[in-house]
Design an enzyme around this catalytic site. Structure first.
Site, PDB file in Angstrom:
ATOM      1  CB  CYS A   1      -0.963  -0.015   1.179  1.00  8.11           C
ATOM      2  SG  CYS A   1      -2.110  -1.381   1.040  1.00  8.11           S
TER       3      CYS A   1
ATOM      4  CG  ASN B   1      -6.612  -1.245   0.557  1.00  8.74           C
ATOM      5  OD1 ASN B   1      -5.903  -0.774  -0.332  1.00  8.74           O
ATOM      6  ND2 ASN B   1      -6.134  -1.692   1.702  1.00  8.74           N
TER       7      ASN B   1
ATOM      8  CG  HIS C   1      -3.317   3.230   1.790  1.00  7.01           C
ATOM      9  ND1 HIS C   1      -3.657   2.770   0.543  1.00  7.01           N
ATOM     10  CD2 HIS C   1      -3.421   2.171   2.637  1.00  7.01           C
ATOM     11  CE1 HIS C   1      -3.950   1.479   0.633  1.00  7.01           C
ATOM     12  NE2 HIS C   1      -3.814   1.093   1.893  1.00  7.01           N
TER      13      HIS C   1
HETATM   14  O1  UT7 Z   1      -3.974  -1.459   3.168  1.00  5.68           O
HETATM   15  C1  UT7 Z   1      -3.317  -2.506   3.765  1.00  5.68           C
HETATM   16  C2  UT7 Z   1      -3.367  -2.370   5.194  1.00  5.68           C
HETATM   17  N1  UT7 Z   1      -4.588  -2.954   5.698  1.00  5.68           N
HETATM   18  C3  UT7 Z   1      -5.294  -2.313   6.606  1.00  5.68           C
HETATM   19  O2  UT7 Z   1      -5.002  -1.193   6.926  1.00  5.68           O
HETATM   20  C4  UT7 Z   1      -6.433  -3.057   7.241  1.00  5.68           C
HETATM   21  C5  UT7 Z   1      -6.467  -2.763   8.713  1.00  5.68           C
HETATM   22  N2  UT7 Z   1      -7.505  -3.500   9.398  1.00  5.68           N
HETATM   23  C6  UT7 Z   1      -8.821  -3.229   9.278  1.00  5.68           C
HETATM   24  O3  UT7 Z   1      -9.195  -2.383   8.498  1.00  5.68           O
HETATM   25  C7  UT7 Z   1      -9.801  -3.952  10.156  1.00  5.68           C
HETATM   26  O4  UT7 Z   1      -9.079  -4.675  11.130  1.00  5.68           O
HETATM   27  C8  UT7 Z   1     -10.744  -4.921   9.384  1.00  5.68           C
HETATM   28  C9  UT7 Z   1     -11.713  -4.112   8.535  1.00  5.68           C
HETATM   29  C10 UT7 Z   1      -9.931  -5.843   8.509  1.00  5.68           C
HETATM   30  C11 UT7 Z   1     -11.557  -5.757  10.374  1.00  5.68           C
HETATM   31  O5  UT7 Z   1     -12.282  -4.903  11.238  1.00  5.68           O
HETATM   32  P1  UT7 Z   1     -12.208  -5.107  12.817  1.00  5.68           P
HETATM   33  O6  UT7 Z   1     -13.111  -4.146  13.398  1.00  5.68           O
HETATM   34  O7  UT7 Z   1     -10.766  -5.069  13.228  1.00  5.68           O
HETATM   35  O8  UT7 Z   1     -12.809  -6.560  12.979  1.00  5.68           O
HETATM   36  P2  UT7 Z   1     -12.177  -7.818  13.701  1.00  5.68           P
HETATM   37  O9  UT7 Z   1     -11.206  -8.500  12.816  1.00  5.68           O
HETATM   38  O10 UT7 Z   1     -11.745  -7.449  15.082  1.00  5.68           O
HETATM   39  O11 UT7 Z   1     -13.461  -8.733  13.866  1.00  5.68           O
HETATM   40  C12 UT7 Z   1     -14.558  -8.331  14.708  1.00  5.68           C
HETATM   41  C13 UT7 Z   1     -15.695  -9.296  14.467  1.00  5.68           C
HETATM   42  C14 UT7 Z   1     -15.267 -10.773  14.506  1.00  5.68           C
HETATM   43  O12 UT7 Z   1     -16.349 -11.505  15.057  1.00  5.68           O
HETATM   44  P3  UT7 Z   1     -16.321 -11.985  16.597  1.00  5.68           P
HETATM   45  O13 UT7 Z   1     -15.100 -12.823  16.738  1.00  5.68           O
HETATM   46  O14 UT7 Z   1     -16.257 -10.719  17.401  1.00  5.68           O
HETATM   47  O15 UT7 Z   1     -17.601 -12.715  16.731  1.00  5.68           O
HETATM   48  C15 UT7 Z   1     -15.131 -11.124  13.059  1.00  5.68           C
HETATM   49  O16 UT7 Z   1     -15.332 -12.497  12.818  1.00  5.68           O
HETATM   50  O17 UT7 Z   1     -16.244  -9.070  13.155  1.00  5.68           O
HETATM   51  C16 UT7 Z   1     -16.251 -10.310  12.434  1.00  5.68           C
HETATM   52  N3  UT7 Z   1     -16.035 -10.010  11.032  1.00  5.68           N
HETATM   53  C17 UT7 Z   1     -17.040  -9.770  10.181  1.00  5.68           C
HETATM   54  N4  UT7 Z   1     -18.365  -9.719  10.360  1.00  5.68           N
HETATM   55  C18 UT7 Z   1     -19.119  -9.428   9.294  1.00  5.68           C
HETATM   56  C19 UT7 Z   1     -14.864  -9.933  10.357  1.00  5.68           C
HETATM   57  N5  UT7 Z   1     -15.096  -9.640   9.072  1.00  5.68           N
HETATM   58  C20 UT7 Z   1     -16.427  -9.524   8.940  1.00  5.68           C
HETATM   59  C21 UT7 Z   1     -17.275  -9.238   7.841  1.00  5.68           C
HETATM   60  N6  UT7 Z   1     -18.603  -9.197   8.079  1.00  5.68           N
HETATM   61  N7  UT7 Z   1     -16.801  -8.996   6.611  1.00  5.68           N
END
Ligand code: UT7
Length: 339
Positions: A123, A294, A264
């Site tokens: 990125c 992204n 970004h």
């Molecule tokens: O450009 C490259 C660099 N990349 C980034 O900058 C990405 C940085 N990270 C992020 O943007 C975020 O961490 C994500 C968008 C990838 C994920 O969001 P989050 O708020 O950190 O979610 P999480 O991984 O902590 O997951 C929270 C919950 C989990 O469920 P439980 O365990 O709490 O029941 C996940 O299973 O959300 C669930 N979850 C989803 N639910 C619905 C994860 N993905 C999804 C989804 N839809 N697509």
């Protein structure tokens, strides 16, 4: 020319003189994703700020998107492909490992006089590629360098993994770099950093020399993006603001002096957090993640296009670019917009 004998006085500032962008026509909405994985439009919007992203058709490679963006940039400035000295393509999704995407773009454009190479910084690939181009202009080695950020992320995304498939999209952007006039500031400064200890948080484990393609690597889904979202999120929130603050400070500016901040586009929450820490009102922060997701190396030039369309890039305005990506890679560029 003996570059290492140049004095500071002989170095020429570089400026961006043209921009072109391209996204493939097919749109994949959050609603479409609801039928592929267990997710919802509400979750994706709330956690990322993304509503839709563009996806390339099968048979369309990164060089195709890059070439379309490049053609627009050249047309914008009225420059012929044969006038180009070099082409730098930032990407993590080259058409193939070799030849480089830059070679493919050179051929598709008919830019016979240009050499070029690909740059891998995920990125941060656009700011890194931009800075490489700037160095060739600064030394006087080149007069016209085309810098492209392009990725077909859909080619390395597992559309059964809801943690990654909702985030990424495909797109490309190209800028032309030329020498600035004596009174112009052009590209002022950059800060780039790498923290290689973050490699395990975001990667594509197979397809290179360590894990060449086998039935096993395919069965284990090792040719897709693997991400520890929370680890990347925490690092990005901290570093985007850190690097932005430092580049402003060492040039005698604060967030208030920036007329256009082009971050970004990885997650709306990362962008708003950074803007808040820099004391920058959101009107001056470019956000188009809702429409494109992204696109990795494509986000910053695509956001430049949005800034132009919204009338936020004005000649002489102070512009800050910032990125954090896999590696980890961190980048910031400060410039005066030149047209
Ligand atoms: O450009 C490259 C660099 N990349 C980034 O900058 C990405 C940085 N990270 C992020 O943007 C975020 O961490 C994500 C968008 C990838 C994920 O969001 P989050 O708020 O950190 O979610 P999480 O991984 O902590 O997951 C929270 C919950 C989990 O469920 P439980 O365990 O709490 O029941 C996940 O299973 O959300 C669930 N979850 C989803 N639910 C619905 C994860 N993905 C999804 C989804 N839809 N697509």
């Amino acid at each position: 020319m003996t570059v290492n004998k140049l004095s500071a006085k002989q170095l020429v500032r570089a400026k961006i003189t043209a921009l072109g962008t391209y996204v493939p026509p097919r749109v994949l909405t959050n609603k479409d994703l609801e039928s592929l994985v267990e997710t919802s439009d509400e979750w994706i919007m709330a956690r990322t700020g993304i509503r839709e992203r563009h996806i390339a058709e099968k048979g369309v490679g990164t060089s195709d998107l890059a070439t379309e963006a490049a053609k627009k940039a050249l047309a914008h400035r009225g420059v012929k492909p044969t006038e180009l000295d070099a082409i730098i393509v930032g990407t993590v999704t080259p058409d193939m490992l070799f030849p480089s995407t830059a070679c493919l773009v050179q051929n598709k454009l008919g830019a016979q006089g240009a050499w070029g190479f690909d740059l891998s910084a995920a990125c941060s690939a656009f700011p890194y590629s931009l800075q490489c181009g700037v160095q060739f202009i600064m030394t006087g080695a080149h007069k016209k360098v085309l810098v492209i950020g392009a990725d077909v992320m859909s080619s390395i995304i597992d559309y059964t993994d809801r943690a990654t498939c909702v985030i990424f999209g495909d797109g490309a952007g190209a800028v032309l770099l030329e020498p600035a006039a004596a009174e112009e500031e052009g590209i002022i400064d950059f800060i780039h950093e790498v923290d290689g200890s973050g490699g395990c948080s975001l990667n594509m484990p197979a397809g290179g020399s360590l894990n060449p393609a086998t039935h096993e690597t395919v069965d284990k889904k090792m040719h897709f993006v693997h991400q520890d979202g929370q680890a990347v999120f925490k690092y990005a929130v901290r570093k985007m603001a850190d690097v932005s603050e430092r580049i402003l400070q060492r040039n005698g500016f604060t967030g208030k002096d920036v007329s256009c901040f082009i971050p970004h586009q990885a997650n709306l929450r990362i962008i708003t957090n950074t803007a808040e820490r820099l004391g920058m009102p959101m009107e001056r922060v470019i956000v188009n993640i809702d429409r494109f997701g992204n696109t990795t190396a494509g986000t910053i030039p695509l956001a430049m296009q949005t800034a132009l369309e919204e009338g936020k890039l004005k000649k002489g305005g102070l512009v800050l670019l910032a990125s954090v990506g896999a590696g980890f890679t961190v980048g910031a560029t400060l410039m005066r917009w030149a047209y």
